[in-house]
Design a protein around this motif. Structure first.
Motif: not given
Length: 229
Positions: A1-14, A172-179
């Motif tokens: 299991m791994r992290l493909l991307s870390v996603n952050l907001a681009r805030p906007r009014s809608v 991105a790319g970090d391993r995910i390990e279930v502890l």
């Protein structure tokens, strides 16, 4: 299991949200480089430095600090919607690979990277802002008469909210390990069904104990007190 991307907001009014000022942070894009995961109560509502919560009344907070969604599930929705869905498009902070996110147990703990530990706390429920973000306020081409929120709910693979157990840094790319996997059977998917289409399941979600997000626990307790024999 791994992290493909870390996603952050681009805030906007809608125009498709009821948040104050129409502000939303659901438009999230992959970050370049490492992102700091902050301790609970650090402020801002999100567990990631640089992220933005547009509607803190319904989103964010310690029990919804980080939202994860599986790339495999995004791929499935690409087939349904007939278009490309980039990482972060569902408003997820973490796009994963190889992880059964909706099959995770409430209270399950993940180590991401060298030092960050997150704990599964609750399920994401679809809202008007989510449908508006995808441009699917009307009818899906493959589901005659069904809107986006109904289709997403039927799938019961909502992705998981996580709380921050140990802050750190992820990329991105970090391993995910279930502890840790708790000794119960309350998955994110089961909790989602209990909160939406199968409310008779609500007494069962209490098996997750204190790991269950406070709002979900309160709802389950109220239902159980009223309807369970």
């Amino acid at each position: 299991m791994r992290l493909l991307s870390v996603n952050l907001a681009r805030p906007r009014s809608v125009g498709y949200t009821n948040a104050p000022g129409g502000l939303t942070g659901i438009d999230k894009r992959p970050a370049d480089g490492p992102v700091a995961v902050t301790a609970p109560g650090s402020g801002g509502g999100s567990g990631l430095a640089g992220d933005v919560i547009g509607d803190p009344l319904f989103h964010g907070g310690d029990d919804q600090a980080v939202y994860a969604f599986a790339r495999e599930d995004l791929d499935g929705w690409e087939e349904v919607l007939g278009r490309e869905l980039p990482n972060g498009v569902f408003g997820e902070n973490l796009t994963t690979a190889g992880a059964d996110v909706s099959g995770a147990l409430i209270g399950e703990r993940w180590r991401i990277g060298p030092d960050t530990v997150l704990e599964v706390s609750c399920a994401r429920t679809p809202c008007r802002t989510f449908a508006g973000r995808l441009g699917e306020m009307g009818v899906l081409p493959t589901e005659r008469g069904a809107g986006w929120m109904k289709a997403f709910t039927r799938a019961a693979a909502p992705g998981a909210y996580l709380r921050v157990a140990e802050p750190g840094e992820i990329r991105a790319g970090d391993r995910i390990e279930v502890l840790h996997r708790p000794d119960h059977e309350v998955t994110v998917s089961l909790l989602f069904r209990a909160l939406t289409t199968e409310r008779s399941l609500l007494p069962r979600v209490l098996d997750a104990g204190d790991a269950l997000a406070a709002a979900a626990r309160e709802e389950a307790l109220e239902y159980t007190a009223k309807y369970a024999s």
